[in-house]
Design a protein around this motif. Structure first.
Motif, PDB file in Angstrom:
ATOM      1  N   SER A   1       0.843  -1.196   0.000  1.00  0.00           N
ATOM      2  CA  SER A   1       0.000   0.000   0.000  1.00  0.00           C
ATOM      3  C   SER A   1       0.877   1.244   0.000  1.00  0.00           C
ATOM      4  CB  SER A   1      -0.894  -0.023   1.243  1.00  0.00           C
ATOM      5  OG  SER A   1      -0.108   0.203   2.385  1.00  0.00           O
ATOM      6  N   GLY A   2       0.262   2.382   0.322  1.00  0.00           N
ATOM      7  CA  GLY A   2       1.027   3.621   0.350  1.00  0.00           C
ATOM      8  C   GLY A   2       1.938   3.710   1.563  1.00  0.00           C
ATOM      9  N   GLY A   3       1.615   2.962   2.601  1.00  0.00           N
ATOM     10  CA  GLY A   3       2.407   3.035   3.828  1.00  0.00           C
ATOM     11  C   GLY A   3       3.199   1.775   4.123  1.00  0.00           C
TER      12      GLY A   3
ATOM     13  N   PHE B   1       5.545   4.823  -5.994  1.00  0.00           N
ATOM     14  CA  PHE B   1       4.670   5.216  -7.107  1.00  0.00           C
ATOM     15  C   PHE B   1       4.299   6.695  -6.972  1.00  0.00           C
ATOM     16  CE2 PHE B   1       3.809   0.739  -8.166  1.00  0.00           C
ATOM     17  CZ  PHE B   1       3.565   0.811  -9.526  1.00  0.00           C
ATOM     18  N   ASP B   2       3.921   7.106  -5.752  1.00  0.00           N
ATOM     19  CA  ASP B   2       3.477   8.491  -5.539  1.00  0.00           C
ATOM     20  C   ASP B   2       4.620   9.474  -5.785  1.00  0.00           C
ATOM     21  OD1 ASP B   2       0.926   7.609  -4.919  1.00  0.00           O
ATOM     22  OD2 ASP B   2       1.314   7.494  -2.775  1.00  0.00           O
ATOM     23  N   LYS B   3       5.839   9.123  -5.310  1.00  0.00           N
ATOM     24  CA  LYS B   3       6.965  10.048  -5.460  1.00  0.00           C
ATOM     25  C   LYS B   3       7.419  10.152  -6.917  1.00  0.00           C
ATOM     26  CE  LYS B   3       8.704   9.780  -0.734  1.00  0.00           C
ATOM     27  NZ  LYS B   3       9.637   9.096   0.196  1.00  0.00           N
TER      28      LYS B   3
ATOM     29  N   GLY C   1      -0.289   8.809  -7.093  1.00  0.00           N
ATOM     30  CA  GLY C   1       0.621   8.452  -8.174  1.00  0.00           C
ATOM     31  C   GLY C   1       0.400   7.088  -8.798  1.00  0.00           C
ATOM     32  N   GLY C   2      -0.079   6.120  -8.012  1.00  0.00           N
ATOM     33  CA  GLY C   2      -0.210   4.747  -8.539  1.00  0.00           C
ATOM     34  C   GLY C   2      -1.053   4.677  -9.791  1.00  0.00           C
ATOM     35  N   PRO C   3      -2.312   5.119  -9.709  1.00  0.00           N
ATOM     36  CA  PRO C   3      -3.159   5.055 -10.908  1.00  0.00           C
ATOM     37  C   PRO C   3      -2.604   5.922 -12.037  1.00  0.00           C
ATOM     38  CG  PRO C   3      -4.457   5.568  -8.938  1.00  0.00           C
ATOM     39  CD  PRO C   3      -3.031   5.595  -8.520  1.00  0.00           C
TER      40      PRO C   3
ATOM     41  N   ILE D   1       0.594   6.633 -12.731  1.00  0.00           N
ATOM     42  CA  ILE D   1       1.720   5.934 -13.378  1.00  0.00           C
ATOM     43  C   ILE D   1       1.195   4.793 -14.243  1.00  0.00           C
ATOM     44  CG2 ILE D   1       3.703   4.404 -12.941  1.00  0.00           C
ATOM     45  CD1 ILE D   1       4.864   6.591 -11.560  1.00  0.00           C
ATOM     46  N   GLU D   2       0.244   4.044 -13.695  1.00  0.00           N
ATOM     47  CA  GLU D   2      -0.287   2.907 -14.460  1.00  0.00           C
ATOM     48  C   GLU D   2      -0.875   3.384 -15.791  1.00  0.00           C
ATOM     49  OE1 GLU D   2      -2.967   0.243 -12.430  1.00  0.00           O
ATOM     50  OE2 GLU D   2      -3.329  -0.840 -14.289  1.00  0.00           O
ATOM     51  N   CYS D   3      -1.617   4.464 -15.735  1.00  0.00           N
ATOM     52  CA  CYS D   3      -2.258   5.012 -16.934  1.00  0.00           C
ATOM     53  C   CYS D   3      -1.194   5.489 -17.936  1.00  0.00           C
ATOM     54  CB  CYS D   3      -3.155   6.153 -16.488  1.00  0.00           C
ATOM     55  SG  CYS D   3      -4.089   6.879 -17.786  1.00  0.00           S
TER      56      CYS D   3
HETATM   57  O1  KG4 Z   1      -4.194   0.783   0.723  1.00  0.00           O
HETATM   58  P1  KG4 Z   1      -4.210   2.208   0.345  1.00  0.00           P
HETATM   59  O2  KG4 Z   1      -5.502   2.809  -0.157  1.00  0.00           O
HETATM   60  O3  KG4 Z   1      -3.781   3.128   1.525  1.00  0.00           O
HETATM   61  C1  KG4 Z   1      -2.771   2.823   2.431  1.00  0.00           C
HETATM   62  O4  KG4 Z   1      -3.073   2.113   3.417  1.00  0.00           O
HETATM   63  O5  KG4 Z   1      -1.640   3.278   2.141  1.00  0.00           O
HETATM   64  O6  KG4 Z   1      -3.050   2.408  -0.759  1.00  0.00           O
HETATM   65  C2  KG4 Z   1      -2.807   3.645  -1.372  1.00  0.00           C
HETATM   66  C3  KG4 Z   1      -1.591   3.489  -2.293  1.00  0.00           C
HETATM   67  C4  KG4 Z   1      -1.126   4.809  -2.885  1.00  0.00           C
HETATM   68  O7  KG4 Z   1       0.277   4.905  -2.723  1.00  0.00           O
HETATM   69  C5  KG4 Z   1      -1.504   4.685  -4.365  1.00  0.00           C
HETATM   70  O8  KG4 Z   1      -0.646   5.413  -5.230  1.00  0.00           O
HETATM   71  C6  KG4 Z   1      -1.381   3.188  -4.578  1.00  0.00           C
HETATM   72  O9  KG4 Z   1      -1.909   2.621  -3.390  1.00  0.00           O
HETATM   73  N1  KG4 Z   1      -2.157   2.734  -5.734  1.00  0.00           N
HETATM   74  C7  KG4 Z   1      -1.602   2.150  -6.823  1.00  0.00           C
HETATM   75  C8  KG4 Z   1      -2.666   1.946  -7.744  1.00  0.00           C
HETATM   76  N2  KG4 Z   1      -3.817   2.389  -7.162  1.00  0.00           N
HETATM   77  C9  KG4 Z   1      -3.497   2.863  -5.938  1.00  0.00           C
HETATM   78  N3  KG4 Z   1      -0.336   1.824  -7.103  1.00  0.00           N
HETATM   79  C10 KG4 Z   1      -0.088   1.264  -8.307  1.00  0.00           C
HETATM   80  N4  KG4 Z   1      -1.042   1.056  -9.238  1.00  0.00           N
HETATM   81  C11 KG4 Z   1      -2.333   1.370  -9.009  1.00  0.00           C
HETATM   82  N5  KG4 Z   1      -3.267   1.157  -9.934  1.00  0.00           N
END
Ligand code: KG4
Ligand code: ZN
Length: 342
Positions: A140-142, A170-172, A183-185, A187-189
Motif C-alpha cells: 500500500s502507500g504506507g 509510485f506516488d513520489k 501516483g499509482g493510478p 503511473i499505471e495510466c
Molecule cells: O491501501 P491504500 O488505499 O492506503 C494505504 O493504506 O496506504 O493504498 C494507497 C496506495 C497509494 O500509494 C496509491 O498510489 C497506490 O496505493 N495505488 C496504486 C494503484 N492504485 C493505488 N499503485 C499502483 N497502481 C495502481 N493502480
C-alpha cells in the motif's frame, strides 16, 4: 441469524463506513475520498484529513446504515481501525465508533488496519477456509510486506520494506513526472503507452535472500534518470519504473511461497489494484499451480468493509469485546501488524 458489524475506517484520507454480515456479505461499503482536497499538496496533509473526517463521518455512517437497510439497533458490534495510520485521523473514527457502541450498548472492536488488508481477499471468497496456509503481499502507500498466515489471526511477517513502501515510490515518481496525486493510478495510466524495457532501473534487493524490500534507490534512480536524460518520454519512464517495482514484488513473493511450500498466494492493499502486478501474479501462480487470491478492487484501497469483516472474525474467535481495555484503548499510529489486542 446473521451477525452484523458496522465498521469505520479513518486511518488516512478515506472516510469510510460499512455494514458486513457474517464477515463476508457486504451490505454497504461507503467511501468518501479526500483525494481532491489533498491533490494540490501532492500528498495527504494530516490536519486537513482529520478535519475532513470530522465533517464527513456522520454522513458516511448514516449512508452506510441506510444502504444496508439496517437500523443501528440491529447491528451486533461496532468496529474501527486503531492503527497504523495518521494519529489525528485515527482518533476521529475510533472515537466515533466507541461513542456509537457505548450509546447503543454494543461491543466495540478495535481492528488493525494491516491485518484487515491482509485478510481482505477472503471477503466473499468461496471456500475461504481452504485459503490457508498462504503467503500474502500487503502492498500500500504506507506498507510493503510479505506475510505467512496459517489461519485467520495466525500470521507472521516474513519481510518488509526497509525504507519506502511501494505505493510511496509510485506516488513520489509520479510527482517527479508531474503526473499528479495519487501516483499509482497515474503511473499505471501513463505506462500503458510506454516501453517497460526503455530504462533499466534497479531491482533492489531482488537477489537478497531475505524477504525484505527497498524502494528508495529506485526512486532516486528515477530522479537521476530524469535529470540526466530529460528527453526520455514520461510513458517510458513510467512503464520501466512500474516494471521494476512489479518484478521485485512478484519475484520476492513467488520465492517466499516456493520456499514455504504453500499453494495459496494473496495480494492486497492499494498497489494490488495495479493491473500489471495482477497480470504478473496471475501468470506466476498459473505456472506454479497455485491459487491466487486477490482482493476485489473495491476492497484493495482503504475501506471499512475489511474492518467490519475482520472484527466479525475476531468476535468469532472469542475476542473479549467488553473488556475495559478496549474502551480505554488509544490509537496506535505505528503499531505494524503484530500487536495483539486479545
Ligand atoms: O491501501 P491504500 O488505499 O492506503 C494505504 O493504506 O496506504 O493504498 C494507497 C496506495 C497509494 O500509494 C496509491 O498510489 C497506490 O496505493 N495505488 C496504486 C494503484 N492504485 C493505488 N499503485 C499502483 N497502481 C495502481 N493502480
Ligand atoms: Zn491501507
Amino acid at each position: 441469524m446473521a451477525r452484523l458489524v458496522l465498521g469505520i475506517e479513518t486511518s488516512c484520507d478515506e472516510t469510510a463506513a460499512a455494514v458486513v454480515a457474517d464477515g463476508r456479505d457486504i451490505r454497504a461499503n461507503v467511501i468518501s475520498s479526500q483525494v481532491a482536497l489533498h491533490r494540490p499538496y501532492g500528498g495527504v496533509v494530516p490536519e486537513l484529513a482529520s478535519r475532513e473526517h470530522l465533517a464527513n463521518l456522520p454522513t458516511v455512517i448514516k449512508r452506510a446504515l441506510a444502504e444496508s437497510g439496517c437500523a443501528l439497533a440491529q447491528i451486533d458490534a461496532v468496529a474501527a481501525t486503531y492503527g497504523p495510520g495518521l494519529a489525528s485521523s485515527l482518533l476521529i473514527g475510533l472515537n466515533a465508533a466507541r461513542g456509537i457502541a457505548l450509546a447503543a450498548g454494543k461491543p466495540f472492536v478495535p481492528v488493525n488496519h494491516l491485518e484487515a488488508h491482509l485478510y481482505s481477499p477472503l471477503i466473499g471468497a468461496s471456500a475461504a477456509e481452504e485459503m490457508f496456509p498462504l503467503v500474502a503481499l500487503v502492498v500500500s502507500g504506507g506498507h510493503t510486506m510479505i506475510i505467512h498466515a496459517t489461519d485467520l489471526g495466525a500470521h507472521r511477517i516474513l519481510g518488509q520494506t526497509l525504507d519506502d513502501a511501494a505505493g510511496e515510490a509510485f506516488d513520489k515518481v509520479a510527482k517527479l513526472l508531474g503526473l499528479g496525486y495519487p501516483g499509482g493510478p497515474a503511473i499505471e495510466c501513463c505506462a500503458a503507452s510506454g516501453d517497460p524495457a526503455a530504462v533499466s532501473f534497479p531491482r533492489s534487493m531482488l537477489d537478497d535472500p531475505s524477504d525484505n524490500f527497498s524502494f528508495s534507490g529506485l526512486k532516486t534512480a528515477a530522479l537521476y534518470h530524469l535529470r540526466d536524460h530529460p528527453e526520455t518520454a514520461a510513458a517510458d519512464v513510467a512503464a520501466s519504473f512500474q516494471e521494476a517495482v512489479v518484478d521485485v514484488l512478484v519475484g520476492k513473493l513467488v520465492r517466499a511461497a516456493a520456499r514455504l511450500g504453500v499453494r495459496n498466494v494473496a495480494a492486497a492493499g492499494g498497489v494490488s489494484l495495479n493491473q500489471r502486478l495482477r497480470q504478473r501474479l496471475t501468470a506466476a501462480c498459473e505456472e506454479h499451480g497455485w491459487q491466487l487470491r486477490l482482493a476485489s478492487p473495491s476492497l484493495c484501497t482503504d475501506n471499512a468493509a475489511m474492518i467490519a469483516a475482520l472484527a466479525y472474525h475476531q468476535l468469532q474467535r472469542g475476542f473479549p469485546a467488553n473488556e475495559s481495555s478496549h474502551w480505554e484503548m488509544d490509537v496506535d499510529p505505528s503499531c505494524g501488524l503484530g500487536r495483539s489486542v486479545n
